[in-house]
Design a protein around this motif. Sequence first.
Motif, PDB file in Angstrom:
ATOM      1  N   GLU A 160      84.028  64.462  10.799  1.00 40.15           N
ATOM      2  CA  GLU A 160      83.421  65.504   9.980  1.00 40.15           C
ATOM      3  C   GLU A 160      82.016  65.897  10.422  1.00 40.15           C
ATOM      4  O   GLU A 160      81.656  67.067  10.369  1.00 40.15           O
ATOM      5  CB  GLU A 160      83.381  65.059   8.513  1.00 40.15           C
ATOM      6  N   THR A 161      81.207  64.920  10.815  1.00 38.17           N
ATOM      7  CA  THR A 161      79.808  65.206  11.155  1.00 38.17           C
ATOM      8  C   THR A 161      79.367  64.360  12.347  1.00 38.17           C
ATOM      9  O   THR A 161      79.958  63.321  12.639  1.00 38.17           O
ATOM     10  CB  THR A 161      78.866  64.883   9.977  1.00 38.17           C
ATOM     11  N   TYR A 162      78.303  64.805  13.017  1.00 37.99           N
ATOM     12  CA  TYR A 162      77.765  63.988  14.108  1.00 37.99           C
ATOM     13  C   TYR A 162      77.265  62.654  13.575  1.00 37.99           C
ATOM     14  O   TYR A 162      77.339  61.636  14.259  1.00 37.99           O
ATOM     15  CB  TYR A 162      76.690  64.722  14.910  1.00 37.99           C
TER      16      TYR A 162
ATOM     17  N   GLN B   4      66.746  56.436  27.340  1.00 40.28           N
ATOM     18  CA  GLN B   4      67.608  56.548  26.170  1.00 40.28           C
ATOM     19  C   GLN B   4      67.437  57.917  25.506  1.00 40.28           C
ATOM     20  O   GLN B   4      66.324  58.445  25.446  1.00 40.28           O
ATOM     21  CB  GLN B   4      67.290  55.435  25.161  1.00 40.28           C
ATOM     22  N   VAL B   5      68.524  58.458  25.000  1.00 39.20           N
ATOM     23  CA  VAL B   5      68.468  59.730  24.277  1.00 39.20           C
ATOM     24  C   VAL B   5      67.502  59.602  23.101  1.00 39.20           C
ATOM     25  O   VAL B   5      66.701  60.515  22.846  1.00 39.20           O
ATOM     26  CB  VAL B   5      69.868  60.176  23.804  1.00 39.20           C
ATOM     27  N   ASP B   6      67.526  58.465  22.389  1.00 44.95           N
ATOM     28  CA  ASP B   6      66.614  58.288  21.250  1.00 44.95           C
ATOM     29  C   ASP B   6      65.151  58.413  21.671  1.00 44.95           C
ATOM     30  O   ASP B   6      64.330  58.928  20.920  1.00 44.95           O
ATOM     31  CB  ASP B   6      66.852  56.938  20.575  1.00 44.95           C
TER      32      ASP B   6
ATOM     33  N   HIS C  62      71.460  56.967  18.528  1.00 43.96           N
ATOM     34  CA  HIS C  62      71.524  56.357  17.201  1.00 43.96           C
ATOM     35  C   HIS C  62      70.708  57.140  16.170  1.00 43.96           C
ATOM     36  O   HIS C  62      71.043  57.148  14.993  1.00 43.96           O
ATOM     37  CB  HIS C  62      71.001  54.918  17.246  1.00 43.96           C
ATOM     38  N   LYS C  63      69.653  57.798  16.614  1.00 38.14           N
ATOM     39  CA  LYS C  63      68.757  58.494  15.690  1.00 38.14           C
ATOM     40  C   LYS C  63      69.151  59.936  15.402  1.00 38.14           C
ATOM     41  O   LYS C  63      68.602  60.560  14.511  1.00 38.14           O
ATOM     42  CB  LYS C  63      67.332  58.459  16.236  1.00 38.14           C
ATOM     43  N   GLY C  64      70.083  60.491  16.194  1.00 38.70           N
ATOM     44  CA  GLY C  64      70.486  61.867  15.954  1.00 38.70           C
ATOM     45  C   GLY C  64      71.048  62.530  17.192  1.00 38.70           C
ATOM     46  O   GLY C  64      71.462  61.870  18.147  1.00 38.70           O
TER      47      GLY C  64
ATOM     48  N   PHE D  90      68.318  67.037  15.499  1.00 38.37           N
ATOM     49  CA  PHE D  90      68.980  66.883  14.211  1.00 38.37           C
ATOM     50  C   PHE D  90      69.156  65.397  13.963  1.00 38.37           C
ATOM     51  O   PHE D  90      69.892  64.722  14.679  1.00 38.37           O
ATOM     52  CB  PHE D  90      70.304  67.645  14.202  1.00 38.37           C
ATOM     53  N   GLN D  91      68.463  64.901  12.960  1.00 34.79           N
ATOM     54  CA  GLN D  91      68.409  63.469  12.683  1.00 34.79           C
ATOM     55  C   GLN D  91      69.735  62.945  12.147  1.00 34.79           C
ATOM     56  O   GLN D  91      70.466  63.655  11.463  1.00 34.79           O
ATOM     57  CB  GLN D  91      67.293  63.171  11.672  1.00 34.79           C
ATOM     58  N   TYR D  92      69.996  61.686  12.440  1.00 36.97           N
ATOM     59  CA  TYR D  92      71.122  60.968  11.845  1.00 36.97           C
ATOM     60  C   TYR D  92      70.876  60.875  10.343  1.00 36.97           C
ATOM     61  O   TYR D  92      69.774  60.579   9.908  1.00 36.97           O
ATOM     62  CB  TYR D  92      71.228  59.569  12.452  1.00 36.97           C
TER      63      TYR D  92
END
Length: 192
Positions: A4-6, A152-154, A109-111, A166-168
């Motif tokens: 449903e969502t990231y 890292q992407v984060d 992990h953060k978005g 866009f934050q987790y």
Amino acid sequence: MMIETYSSYIDTYLVQPGRENRPVPGEHHFVSAYLVPRIFEIRGKVPEYINPDGTKSIVGDVVYYDAGKHQHGLEVKLGTVRLTSGEFNSWIVSMKTSGWPDSFIGIGHKGITVCSWREFRRAYIALVRSKKGNEKWTPQELEPKKYGPIRQVDGLLPHLDQSVVFQYESEPHLAVSAEAEFSKSLRSAIDS
């Protein structure tokens, strides 16, 4: 069940305790399970290429052609930004923008982020420079079979314009709202 969502993707596939010590699936899984269905909703067609690793003339992981010519290429990184020497030399060192992907999508992990390759490149260089002792680092051509600086992407997210980050969200109603905002940004990125 569709993802449903990231944020639910992050929960299900990136968070280790819930993975029962299994490895994270990787960007090919993210592209096929999450990204392509969303892009299909926007574009109404399946991409010509999905993760064409090793196909040097195809620029990006998700690539659309129109009338036999490259129309849009998205490069995707899940968790880690690891660029081969060819990618690094063509997409970071070279200023020849015609050889760059059009867009970057990174999920950590953060978005998640979706931005132009130019914005990604600027943020990636800033991230590499942010490490103590690297303040004056400039991208230099790599020998074959080497990798550019792995990050890292984060760690990349704070270096990007925050309008493309866009934050987790752990709360379902916030995750749905964040997903809607990400979808708008994705539409804007791939419609350009």
